[in-house]
Design a protein around this motif. Structure first.
Motif, PDB file in Angstrom:
ATOM      1  N   LEU A 110       5.526  -4.051  -5.249  1.00  0.00           N
ATOM      2  CA  LEU A 110       4.746  -5.115  -5.881  1.00  0.00           C
ATOM      3  C   LEU A 110       5.116  -6.486  -5.320  1.00  0.00           C
ATOM      4  CD1 LEU A 110       4.746  -3.920  -9.605  1.00  0.00           C
ATOM      5  CD2 LEU A 110       2.883  -3.765  -7.957  1.00  0.00           C
ATOM      6  N   ASN A 111       6.414  -6.699  -5.057  1.00  0.00           N
ATOM      7  CA  ASN A 111       6.831  -7.974  -4.471  1.00  0.00           C
ATOM      8  C   ASN A 111       6.195  -8.186  -3.104  1.00  0.00           C
ATOM      9  OD1 ASN A 111       8.529  -9.296  -6.357  1.00  0.00           O
ATOM     10  ND2 ASN A 111      10.159  -7.845  -5.951  1.00  0.00           N
ATOM     11  N   ARG A 112       6.139  -7.151  -2.303  1.00  0.00           N
ATOM     12  CA  ARG A 112       5.573  -7.269  -0.957  1.00  0.00           C
ATOM     13  C   ARG A 112       4.052  -7.418  -1.011  1.00  0.00           C
ATOM     14  NH1 ARG A 112       9.176  -6.197   3.121  1.00  0.00           N
ATOM     15  NH2 ARG A 112      11.219  -5.448   2.429  1.00  0.00           N
ATOM     16  N   VAL A 113       3.409  -6.739  -1.943  1.00  0.00           N
ATOM     17  CA  VAL A 113       1.964  -6.927  -2.123  1.00  0.00           C
ATOM     18  C   VAL A 113       1.687  -8.358  -2.560  1.00  0.00           C
ATOM     19  CG1 VAL A 113      -0.031  -6.260  -3.527  1.00  0.00           C
ATOM     20  CG2 VAL A 113       1.467  -4.508  -2.608  1.00  0.00           C
ATOM     21  N   GLY A 114       2.521  -8.878  -3.462  1.00  0.00           N
ATOM     22  CA  GLY A 114       2.354 -10.244  -3.936  1.00  0.00           C
ATOM     23  C   GLY A 114       2.520 -11.279  -2.846  1.00  0.00           C
ATOM     24  N   GLU A 115       3.298 -10.960  -1.817  1.00  0.00           N
ATOM     25  CA  GLU A 115       3.476 -11.874  -0.693  1.00  0.00           C
ATOM     26  C   GLU A 115       2.342 -11.778   0.325  1.00  0.00           C
ATOM     27  OE1 GLU A 115       7.265 -10.716   0.750  1.00  0.00           O
ATOM     28  OE2 GLU A 115       8.386 -11.730  -0.853  1.00  0.00           O
ATOM     29  N   GLY A 116       1.395 -10.875   0.073  1.00  0.00           N
ATOM     30  CA  GLY A 116       0.234 -10.762   0.951  1.00  0.00           C
ATOM     31  C   GLY A 116       0.403  -9.767   2.084  1.00  0.00           C
ATOM     32  N   ASN A 117       1.452  -8.932   2.046  1.00  0.00           N
ATOM     33  CA  ASN A 117       1.646  -7.938   3.094  1.00  0.00           C
ATOM     34  C   ASN A 117       0.570  -6.861   3.029  1.00  0.00           C
ATOM     35  OD1 ASN A 117       3.916  -9.382   3.636  1.00  0.00           O
ATOM     36  ND2 ASN A 117       5.373  -7.770   3.132  1.00  0.00           N
ATOM     37  N   ASP A 124       5.749   0.271   6.965  1.00  0.00           N
ATOM     38  CA  ASP A 124       6.705   0.089   8.065  1.00  0.00           C
ATOM     39  C   ASP A 124       8.017  -0.515   7.567  1.00  0.00           C
ATOM     40  OD1 ASP A 124       4.868   1.104   9.817  1.00  0.00           O
ATOM     41  OD2 ASP A 124       4.124  -0.846  10.481  1.00  0.00           O
ATOM     42  N   ALA A 125       7.910  -1.501   6.662  1.00  0.00           N
ATOM     43  CA  ALA A 125       9.118  -2.169   6.165  1.00  0.00           C
ATOM     44  C   ALA A 125       9.962  -1.238   5.296  1.00  0.00           C
ATOM     45  CB  ALA A 125       8.741  -3.415   5.374  1.00  0.00           C
ATOM     46  N   LEU A 126       9.310  -0.333   4.557  1.00  0.00           N
ATOM     47  CA  LEU A 126      10.020   0.591   3.665  1.00  0.00           C
ATOM     48  C   LEU A 126       9.948   2.017   4.197  1.00  0.00           C
ATOM     49  CD1 LEU A 126       8.690  -0.786   0.242  1.00  0.00           C
ATOM     50  CD2 LEU A 126      10.795  -1.426   1.442  1.00  0.00           C
ATOM     51  N   ARG A 127      10.100   2.164   5.510  1.00  0.00           N
ATOM     52  CA  ARG A 127       9.913   3.484   6.134  1.00  0.00           C
ATOM     53  C   ARG A 127      10.933   4.509   5.647  1.00  0.00           C
ATOM     54  NH1 ARG A 127      11.946  -0.038   9.818  1.00  0.00           N
ATOM     55  NH2 ARG A 127      13.901   0.493  10.877  1.00  0.00           N
ATOM     56  N   ASP A 128      12.133   4.060   5.265  1.00  0.00           N
ATOM     57  CA  ASP A 128      13.143   5.008   4.783  1.00  0.00           C
ATOM     58  C   ASP A 128      12.726   5.674   3.483  1.00  0.00           C
ATOM     59  OD1 ASP A 128      14.802   4.428   6.937  1.00  0.00           O
ATOM     60  OD2 ASP A 128      15.818   2.800   5.872  1.00  0.00           O
ATOM     61  N   SER A 129      11.902   4.987   2.690  1.00  0.00           N
ATOM     62  CA  SER A 129      11.501   5.541   1.390  1.00  0.00           C
ATOM     63  C   SER A 129      10.509   6.687   1.531  1.00  0.00           C
ATOM     64  CB  SER A 129      10.882   4.436   0.524  1.00  0.00           C
ATOM     65  OG  SER A 129       9.672   3.967   1.108  1.00  0.00           O
ATOM     66  N   GLY A 130       9.811   6.742   2.680  1.00  0.00           N
ATOM     67  CA  GLY A 130       8.844   7.814   2.891  1.00  0.00           C
ATOM     68  C   GLY A 130       7.529   7.626   2.166  1.00  0.00           C
ATOM     69  N   ILE A 131       7.221   6.389   1.748  1.00  0.00           N
ATOM     70  CA  ILE A 131       5.953   6.153   1.061  1.00  0.00           C
ATOM     71  C   ILE A 131       4.810   6.094   2.069  1.00  0.00           C
ATOM     72  CG2 ILE A 131       7.041   4.926  -0.847  1.00  0.00           C
ATOM     73  CD1 ILE A 131       6.105   2.311   0.460  1.00  0.00           C
ATOM     74  N   SER A 132       3.606   6.276   1.582  1.00  0.00           N
ATOM     75  CA  SER A 132       2.404   6.205   2.410  1.00  0.00           C
ATOM     76  C   SER A 132       1.500   5.091   1.882  1.00  0.00           C
ATOM     77  CB  SER A 132       1.658   7.538   2.375  1.00  0.00           C
ATOM     78  OG  SER A 132       1.186   7.810   1.063  1.00  0.00           O
ATOM     79  N   GLU A 133       0.434   4.831   2.594  1.00  0.00           N
ATOM     80  CA  GLU A 133      -0.529   3.832   2.136  1.00  0.00           C
ATOM     81  C   GLU A 133      -1.168   4.268   0.818  1.00  0.00           C
ATOM     82  OE1 GLU A 133      -3.296   2.369   5.021  1.00  0.00           O
ATOM     83  OE2 GLU A 133      -1.883   2.590   6.671  1.00  0.00           O
ATOM     84  N   GLN A 134      -1.347   5.578   0.649  1.00  0.00           N
ATOM     85  CA  GLN A 134      -1.912   6.081  -0.609  1.00  0.00           C
ATOM     86  C   GLN A 134      -0.952   5.832  -1.772  1.00  0.00           C
ATOM     87  OE1 GLN A 134      -5.092   7.347  -0.964  1.00  0.00           O
ATOM     88  NE2 GLN A 134      -4.577   7.062  -3.128  1.00  0.00           N
ATOM     89  N   THR A 135       0.362   5.939  -1.506  1.00  0.00           N
ATOM     90  CA  THR A 135       1.360   5.639  -2.544  1.00  0.00           C
ATOM     91  C   THR A 135       1.226   4.202  -3.023  1.00  0.00           C
ATOM     92  OG1 THR A 135       2.880   7.180  -1.455  1.00  0.00           O
ATOM     93  CG2 THR A 135       3.814   5.691  -3.095  1.00  0.00           C
ATOM     94  N   ILE A 136       1.057   3.288  -2.071  1.00  0.00           N
ATOM     95  CA  ILE A 136       0.916   1.873  -2.417  1.00  0.00           C
ATOM     96  C   ILE A 136      -0.366   1.659  -3.213  1.00  0.00           C
ATOM     97  CG2 ILE A 136       0.710  -0.459  -1.485  1.00  0.00           C
ATOM     98  CD1 ILE A 136       2.234   0.590   0.994  1.00  0.00           C
ATOM     99  N   SER A 137      -1.453   2.292  -2.763  1.00  0.00           N
ATOM    100  CA  SER A 137      -2.730   2.159  -3.467  1.00  0.00           C
ATOM    101  C   SER A 137      -2.614   2.661  -4.903  1.00  0.00           C
ATOM    102  CB  SER A 137      -3.816   2.921  -2.711  1.00  0.00           C
ATOM    103  OG  SER A 137      -5.056   2.811  -3.369  1.00  0.00           O
ATOM    104  N   ASN A 138      -1.937   3.792  -5.097  1.00  0.00           N
ATOM    105  CA  ASN A 138      -1.768   4.347  -6.447  1.00  0.00           C
ATOM    106  C   ASN A 138      -0.912   3.423  -7.321  1.00  0.00           C
ATOM    107  OD1 ASN A 138      -3.254   6.590  -5.713  1.00  0.00           O
ATOM    108  ND2 ASN A 138      -1.466   7.839  -5.243  1.00  0.00           N
ATOM    109  N   THR A 139       0.115   2.818  -6.721  1.00  0.00           N
ATOM    110  CA  THR A 139       0.972   1.890  -7.469  1.00  0.00           C
ATOM    111  C   THR A 139       0.177   0.686  -7.950  1.00  0.00           C
ATOM    112  OG1 THR A 139       2.887   2.568  -6.141  1.00  0.00           O
ATOM    113  CG2 THR A 139       3.065   0.489  -7.355  1.00  0.00           C
ATOM    114  N   ILE A 140      -0.676   0.165  -7.070  1.00  0.00           N
ATOM    115  CA  ILE A 140      -1.501  -0.991  -7.435  1.00  0.00           C
ATOM    116  C   ILE A 140      -2.523  -0.599  -8.504  1.00  0.00           C
ATOM    117  CG2 ILE A 140      -3.220  -2.616  -6.552  1.00  0.00           C
ATOM    118  CD1 ILE A 140      -1.717  -2.460  -3.858  1.00  0.00           C
ATOM    119  N   LYS A 141      -3.108   0.577  -8.347  1.00  0.00           N
ATOM    120  CA  LYS A 141      -4.129   1.022  -9.297  1.00  0.00           C
ATOM    121  C   LYS A 141      -3.554   1.184 -10.702  1.00  0.00           C
ATOM    122  CE  LYS A 141      -7.798   4.485  -9.725  1.00  0.00           C
ATOM    123  NZ  LYS A 141      -8.409   5.688  -9.098  1.00  0.00           N
TER     124      LYS A 141
END
Length: 467
Positions: A110-117, A124-141
Motif C-alpha cells: 500500500l505504501n508503494r502504491v501510494g507513492e505512485g509505483n 520487482d522491488a519486492l521480488r523476494d516476497s514472490g508476489i505477482s501483479e494479481q496479488t497487488i490488484s487483489n490487495t487494492i481491491k
C-alpha cells in the motif's frame, strides 16, 4: 602461482546471489522459530487450560512475508464448553484465517502504491516476497477504510503560522471506467492545497505542505459550489493549524464555477496561465505539422503575447499587445485568423479578474494540470486499458492517504484488532444458568453465536443481557 591466479578470478555474481539466498533462508527460519515459540507459549499456558481450550490437532500454515513464504506448525484447539475450534496463535500474530499475506507485506504494498509505483515496479522491488501483479490488484481491491475510521485517525496537522497564503488548485477530469460490467463516464473533481513552491532536487519545483482530496461522481451529477466551499473549509481546518486570517488563493481554469467558488471562499482567483497560453497556441500554432503558418510573423505574434503573459507587469499590457496584433492581422489580410483572435481577446477580457492577479505578490504558477496528470491520469495510464470503478477509486484513495500523511499501519489497526488478542486469556463472564440463553450479545473476541444453545457457567467471551 596457479593457485593464486585461480583465487583471483571468482564469480562475484554467484557469490552475492548465494549470499542473498542464505540470508533469506536464515531470516525465514528465524520467523518460523518465533511463530512456533508463540504457539508453544500458548500451549504451555495455564490460562489457556482454564479457558477450556484443549488441544485438538496440529496444522501446517504457510504465510507470505516480504522475505518469501514461511511454513510453520501451529496447534489447533477446541473449547470444551462452546465446542468452538480455534488456532489461537493466528490471533496472537495476527493473521486472518484464510489469508496468506501478513499485514506487514500488505502495508508495504500500500505504501508503494501510494507513492505512485506501477504494479510491475512493486513486483520487482519486492521480488523476494514472490508476489505477482494479481496479488497487488487483489490487495487494492480489498482495501476498504471507512470514513468513520478516517475521521478517528486524523493525519498530522501542519502548522502554517508563518505562511501568509494558502493556495488551492482545483479542476475536473472525466475518465471512463467499468461499473456493473458497463463502460461508464465519471467526473473527478480534484482539490490540491499547499503553501507555495520550493526548489527541490535537480532544481525541480515541489509544492510545500501539500494535501489532496477529490470528489468521485458519475457524469451528470452536479456539485454544489456552496457545499464544495464548505467541504474545503472543513478540510483546511483538518489539514492545517493556525489558518485564521490566512489569505486563500484559488487557481484554476476558466470554468464559470471556479470564480464563483472563489467568492464563496473569500479567495483571490488566479487564472491558470497554461489555459491562456493554450488558447493562444490554438490560433497561432508553432509546430512542424503547421509548416504553412510557421512564419516570422506567427512566431513573433505568439511569443510577444506569451512574454507579456508570463513576464509582463499588468493586464493592460496584454490588452495593448493584443490590439496591436489585431491591427497587424488586418493590415496583412489574415482574415481567416481575425475571428479566432477576436475570440481570444474576448477570453482575455472575460477573465480579467483572474489575469490581473498574475502581477500580485501572491501570484504563483498554477500546477493544476500537472497534479491532474500525476494523481489521476498517471494512475489511469496512457494506454488503452480501462480500470474498474472500485479498483481505480481505491488506487486514488491510497494515493490520497499517502500524500496526506496517513500511516497505513494505523489505518489497518482496526483490522488487526479484530484478529489479535491483547492477551491469551478470554474475558470471562460468570453467567447464571438458564434453561436457555435469553439474549446473548457476542463479544468482539469471539465469532461464535450461541443463541438457542444451553447455558453454562463461565462461558468464555459472552455477556448476558437478559434481566
Amino acid at each position: 602461482m596457479k593457485y593464486f591466479s585461480e583465487k583471483i578470478f571468482f564469480n562475484q555474481n554467484i557469490y552475492f546471489e548465494n549470499l542473498h539466498e542464505n540470508i533469506l533462508i536464515d531470516v525465514k527460519n528465524k520467523i518460523k522459530q518465533e511463530f512456533e515459540e508463540m504457539d508453544y507459549q500458548i500451549k504451555s499456558s495455564k490460562e489457556r487450560e482454564n479457558a477450556g481450550w484443549i488441544i485438538k490437532d496440529y496444522r501446517k500454515r504457510t504465510i507470505k512475508t516480504i522475505y518469501g513464504n514461511v511454513n510453520f506448525i501451529r496447534t489447533r484447539y477446541r473449547n470444551k464448553w462452546t465446542k468452538e475450534v480455534k488456532t489461537l496463535v493466528d490471533q496472537h500474530i495476527p493473521i486472518e484465517k484464510y489469508q496468506r499475506m501478513i499485514p506487514h507485506l500488505k502495508i508495504e504494498i500500500l505504501n508503494r502504491v501510494g507513492e505512485g509505483n506501477r504494479y510491475r515496479d512493486i513486483v520487482d522491488a519486492l521480488r523476494d516476497s514472490g508476489i505477482s501483479e494479481q496479488t497487488i490488484s487483489n490487495t487494492i481491491k480489498k482495501f476498504n477504510i471507512s470514513n468513520e475510521t478516517l475521521n478517528e485517525l486524523e493525519s498530522p496537522k501542519i502548522d502554517v503560522i508563518d505562511k501568509p497564503f494558502i493556495y488551492l488548485e482545483t479542476d475536473d477530469t472525466f475518465p471512463n471506467l467499468i461499473k456493473n460490467n458497463k463502460k461508464t463516464s465519471f467526473r473527478i473533481r480534484l482539490l490540491v492545497a499547499h503553501t507555495g513552491v520550493v526548489k527541490g532536487i535537480h532544481n525541480r519545483n515541489f509544492l510545500q505542505n501539500k494535501r489532496i482530496d477529490y470528489n468521485f461522481l458519475q457524469l451528470g451529477t452536479t456539485i454544489s459550489t456552496v457545499q464544495f466551499s464548505k467541504e474545503i473549509k472543513q478540510l483546511l481546518h483538518k489539514w492545517y493549524e493556525n489558518i485564521e486570517n490566512k489569505q486563500l488563493i484559488l487557481m484554476g481554469d476558466a470554468a464559470n464555477w471556479i470564480p464563483n467558488l472563489a467568492d464563496e471562499l473569500g479567495a483571490k482567483y488566479v487564472l491558470d496561465k497554461y489555459h491562456l497560453i493554450k488558447e493562444l497556441a490554438r490560433i497561432f500554432p508553432n509546430r512542424a505539422r503547421y509548416k504553412n503558418t510557421r512564419t516570422i510573423f506567427y512566431k513573433n505574434t505568439f511569443y510577444k503575447i506569451r512574454e507579456k503573459i508570463i513576464y509582463g507587469n499588468s493586464y493592460e499590457e496584454i490588452l495593448n499587445i493584443c490590439n496591436d496584433i489585431f491591427l497587424n492581422l488586418e493590415e496583412n489580410n489574415w482574415f481567416n485568423k481575425l475571428e479566432d483572435f477576436k475570440s481570444f481577446i474576448s477570453f482575455v477580457k472575460r477573465n480579467k479578474r483572474g489575469i490581473q492577479n498574475y502581477y500580485k505578490e501572491f501570484d504563483s504558477s498554477s500546477h493544476t494540470e500537472g497534479q491532474i496528470s500525476s494523481f489521476i491520469k498517471s494512475t489511469l495510464g496512457y494506454g488503452k486499458k480501462i480500470y474498474s470503478y472500485k479498483i481505480f477509486n481505491n488506487l486514488l484513495k491510497i494515493k490520497k492517504l499517502k500524500t496526506n500523511g496517513y500511516d497505513f499501519s494505523e489505518l489497518l489497526e482496526f483490522d488487526l484488532e479484530t484478529l489479535q488478542l491483547k492477551n491469551i486469556s478470554y474475558n470471562f463472564q460468570e453467567i447464571k444458568e438458564f434453561t436457555k440463553f435469553g439474549n446473548l450479545s457476542k463479544d468482539k473476541k469471539s465469532a461464535l453465536n450461541l443463541n438457542g444453545k444451553w447455558a453454562r457457567k463461565y462461558q468464555a467471551g459472552f455477556k448476558h443481557n437478559s434481566k
